[in-house]
Enzyme design. Structure first.
Site, PDB file in Angstrom:
ATOM      1  N   SER A  78       0.860  -1.193   0.000  1.00  0.00           N
ATOM      2  CA  SER A  78       0.000   0.000   0.000  1.00  0.00           C
ATOM      3  C   SER A  78       0.891   1.235   0.000  1.00  0.00           C
ATOM      4  O   SER A  78       2.023   1.189   0.509  1.00  0.00           O
ATOM      5  CB  SER A  78      -0.868   0.007   1.267  1.00  0.00           C
ATOM      6  OG  SER A  78      -1.444   1.289   1.474  1.00  0.00           O
TER       7      SER A  78
ATOM      8  N   TYR B 207      -1.011  -0.295  10.264  1.00  0.00           N
ATOM      9  CA  TYR B 207      -1.244  -0.894   8.943  1.00  0.00           C
ATOM     10  C   TYR B 207      -0.127  -0.452   7.994  1.00  0.00           C
ATOM     11  O   TYR B 207       0.463  -1.276   7.281  1.00  0.00           O
ATOM     12  CB  TYR B 207      -2.612  -0.440   8.429  1.00  0.00           C
ATOM     13  CG  TYR B 207      -2.905  -0.750   6.976  1.00  0.00           C
ATOM     14  CD1 TYR B 207      -3.311  -2.017   6.581  1.00  0.00           C
ATOM     15  CD2 TYR B 207      -2.810   0.246   5.997  1.00  0.00           C
ATOM     16  CE1 TYR B 207      -3.605  -2.288   5.240  1.00  0.00           C
ATOM     17  CE2 TYR B 207      -3.102  -0.014   4.667  1.00  0.00           C
ATOM     18  CZ  TYR B 207      -3.503  -1.285   4.294  1.00  0.00           C
ATOM     19  OH  TYR B 207      -3.781  -1.547   2.971  1.00  0.00           O
TER      20      TYR B 207
ATOM     21  N   LYS C 205       2.728  -2.721   6.012  1.00  0.00           N
ATOM     22  CA  LYS C 205       2.951  -2.719   4.557  1.00  0.00           C
ATOM     23  C   LYS C 205       4.404  -2.333   4.244  1.00  0.00           C
ATOM     24  O   LYS C 205       4.974  -2.806   3.255  1.00  0.00           O
ATOM     25  CB  LYS C 205       1.967  -1.775   3.870  1.00  0.00           C
ATOM     26  CG  LYS C 205       0.500  -2.236   3.968  1.00  0.00           C
ATOM     27  CD  LYS C 205       0.246  -3.582   3.298  1.00  0.00           C
ATOM     28  CE  LYS C 205      -1.226  -3.892   3.167  1.00  0.00           C
ATOM     29  NZ  LYS C 205      -1.500  -5.178   2.500  1.00  0.00           N
TER      30      LYS C 205
HETATM   31  N1  LIG Z   1      -8.726  -0.860  -1.366  1.00  0.00           N
HETATM   32  C1  LIG Z   1      -7.705  -0.048  -1.172  1.00  0.00           C
HETATM   33  O1  LIG Z   1      -7.843   1.177  -1.213  1.00  0.00           O
HETATM   34  C2  LIG Z   1      -6.336  -0.601  -0.931  1.00  0.00           C
HETATM   35  C3  LIG Z   1      -5.239   0.265  -1.043  1.00  0.00           C
HETATM   36  C4  LIG Z   1      -3.960  -0.235  -0.831  1.00  0.00           C
HETATM   37  C5  LIG Z   1      -3.783  -1.560  -0.540  1.00  0.00           C
HETATM   38  N2  LIG Z   1      -4.862  -2.391  -0.413  1.00  0.00           N
HETATM   39  C6  LIG Z   1      -4.612  -3.795  -0.109  1.00  0.00           C
HETATM   40  O2  LIG Z   1      -5.245  -4.604  -1.084  1.00  0.00           O
HETATM   41  C7  LIG Z   1      -5.541  -5.872  -0.509  1.00  0.00           C
HETATM   42  C8  LIG Z   1      -6.974  -6.256  -0.843  1.00  0.00           C
HETATM   43  O3  LIG Z   1      -7.849  -5.277  -0.326  1.00  0.00           O
HETATM   44  P1  LIG Z   1      -9.295  -4.976  -0.936  1.00  0.00           P
HETATM   45  O4  LIG Z   1      -9.452  -3.515  -0.912  1.00  0.00           O
HETATM   46  O5  LIG Z   1      -9.492  -5.704  -2.199  1.00  0.00           O
HETATM   47  O6  LIG Z   1     -10.230  -5.599   0.218  1.00  0.00           O
HETATM   48  P2  LIG Z   1     -11.709  -6.219   0.166  1.00  0.00           P
HETATM   49  O7  LIG Z   1     -12.468  -5.725  -1.012  1.00  0.00           O
HETATM   50  O8  LIG Z   1     -12.259  -5.992   1.524  1.00  0.00           O
HETATM   51  O9  LIG Z   1     -11.442  -7.783  -0.076  1.00  0.00           O
HETATM   52  C9  LIG Z   1     -10.728  -8.518   0.869  1.00  0.00           C
HETATM   53  C10 LIG Z   1     -10.713  -9.976   0.463  1.00  0.00           C
HETATM   54  O10 LIG Z   1      -9.845 -10.686   1.352  1.00  0.00           O
HETATM   55  C11 LIG Z   1     -10.600 -11.687   2.055  1.00  0.00           C
HETATM   56  N3  LIG Z   1     -10.039 -11.752   3.403  1.00  0.00           N
HETATM   57  C12 LIG Z   1     -10.076 -10.802   4.363  1.00  0.00           C
HETATM   58  N4  LIG Z   1      -9.442 -11.232   5.457  1.00  0.00           N
HETATM   59  C13 LIG Z   1      -8.983 -12.486   5.174  1.00  0.00           C
HETATM   60  C14 LIG Z   1      -8.263 -13.454   5.903  1.00  0.00           C
HETATM   61  N5  LIG Z   1      -7.849 -13.225   7.155  1.00  0.00           N
HETATM   62  N6  LIG Z   1      -7.975 -14.628   5.307  1.00  0.00           N
HETATM   63  C15 LIG Z   1      -8.378 -14.877   4.032  1.00  0.00           C
HETATM   64  N7  LIG Z   1      -9.071 -14.000   3.304  1.00  0.00           N
HETATM   65  C16 LIG Z   1      -9.370 -12.811   3.864  1.00  0.00           C
HETATM   66  C17 LIG Z   1     -12.064 -11.233   1.958  1.00  0.00           C
HETATM   67  O11 LIG Z   1     -12.988 -12.301   2.055  1.00  0.00           O
HETATM   68  P3  LIG Z   1     -13.551 -12.853   3.499  1.00  0.00           P
HETATM   69  O12 LIG Z   1     -14.047 -11.657   4.240  1.00  0.00           O
HETATM   70  O13 LIG Z   1     -14.593 -13.854   3.146  1.00  0.00           O
HETATM   71  O14 LIG Z   1     -12.351 -13.482   4.156  1.00  0.00           O
HETATM   72  C18 LIG Z   1     -12.072 -10.646   0.559  1.00  0.00           C
HETATM   73  O15 LIG Z   1     -12.134 -11.669  -0.415  1.00  0.00           O
HETATM   74  C19 LIG Z   1      -5.228  -5.751   0.981  1.00  0.00           C
HETATM   75  O16 LIG Z   1      -3.944  -6.297   1.219  1.00  0.00           O
HETATM   76  C20 LIG Z   1      -5.184  -4.255   1.217  1.00  0.00           C
HETATM   77  O17 LIG Z   1      -4.341  -3.902   2.294  1.00  0.00           O
HETATM   78  C21 LIG Z   1      -6.138  -1.945  -0.615  1.00  0.00           C
END
Ligand SMILES: NC(=O)c1ccc[n+]([C@@H]2O[C@H](COP(=O)([O-])OP(=O)(O)OC[C@H]3O[C@@H](n4cnc5c(N)ncnc54)[C@H](OP(=O)(O)O)[C@@H]3O)[C@@H](O)[C@H]2O)c1
Length: 251
Positions: free
Chosen positions: A142, A155, A159
């Protein structure tokens, strides 16, 4: 032939959001994918959206659970014949607020899921497949890992550790395994809703490209990093942020 024909990818945390978009891109480019998440029902729906069992397999479990990791990798090899590509996408941020008030159990959990689990996935896929056959790995970090991010500081620190782990693993696992990372700014997913809901236009105005990220913006870059087009690239973190960090922002 598509660029991932004959390759199998594992994408963690991929029932929705960035992980699902990465899986979609890899399948579109010919890969078979094994996706994970905790909730089986959402995972089943994601498998259907990826074209069903011909293209994708869902294995429910917690990303930090060692038995789950071994099961996922073994089932990838049994079902599709290999485990060539790994995307450590799962990341959590359960607590907002100043570090001085952060419950240490929450801090331990963040480090466990965002860093130790990612390392463990690498250890297991290395042992079960990549040590012998090679491969490519991408860790989803991130922009919060690049400089202080008040409110989501732990967090961000996790990262930053993931970015450094990427560099250490790249040095250790070359020449047959490449390890890279991506560092997105705000991408429109459930995870980031609190950062833009009800004020998307205002938030997007801070970005030189004047919009927030879509999950597909990350999927395309991860696809590049896993492909032969990135054959001489390892240990790098590609910032995908619509230009935000150029302006000094991190969220
Ligand atoms: N969105 C942003 O703005 C952003 C920015 C920078 C980085 N990121 C990074 O991108 C990655 C994905 O984020 P996202 O925004 O796509 O999140 P999201 O839409 O909330 O999706 C998260 C996914 O991970 C699964 N998950 C959550 N906790 C888990 C666990 N302990 N074990 C296995 N699966 C798990 C969830 O399903 P279940 O709930 O069924 O487990 C879901 O499939 C993360 O590493 C986040 O830090 C996101």
């Amino acid at each position: 032939m598509s660029r991932f024909t004959g390759k199998t990818a594992i994408v963690t945390g991929a029932s929705r959001g960035i992980g699902l978009a990465i899986a979609e891109r890899l399948v579109a480019d010919g890969a078979k994918v094994v996706i994970t998440a905790r909730k089986a029902e959402a995972l089943d729906e994601a498998v259907q959206s990826l074209g069903g069992l011909d293209n994708a397999l869902g294995v429910a479990g917690h990303a930090a659970d060692l038995d789950h990791q071994v099961e996922v990798i073994s089932r990838a090899i049994d079902t599709f014949g290999s485990a060539d590509l790994l995307v450590n996408n799962t990341g959590i941020n359960p607590a907002y607020g100043p570090l001085t008030e952060l419950p240490l159990d929450a801090a331990r959990k963040v480090i466990d899921v965002n860093c130790i689990a990612a390392l463990s996935w690498v250890q297991q896929i290395h042992r079960l497949w990549m040590k012998e056959h090679g491969g490519a790995i991408v860790n989803v970090a991130s922009v919060a890992g690049l400089k202080p991010a008040p409110g989501i500081a732990l967090y961000g620190a996790s990262k930053a550790m993931l970015i450094h782990l990427t560099e250490e693993l790249a040095v250790e696992l070359g020449p047959t395994i490449r390890v890279n990372a991506v560092a997105p700014a705000v991408v429109k997913t459930k995870f980031a809703t609190a950062l833009y809901e009800g004020r998307e236009e205002t938030v997007a105005a801070q970005y030189p490209l004047r919009r927030l990220g879509e999950p597909e913006d990350i999927g395309s870059v991860v696809g590049f990093l896993l492909s032969k087009d990135a054959a001489w690239l390892t240990g790098q973190t590609i910032v995908i942020d619509g230009g935000l960090t150029l302006t000094g922002g991190v969220e």
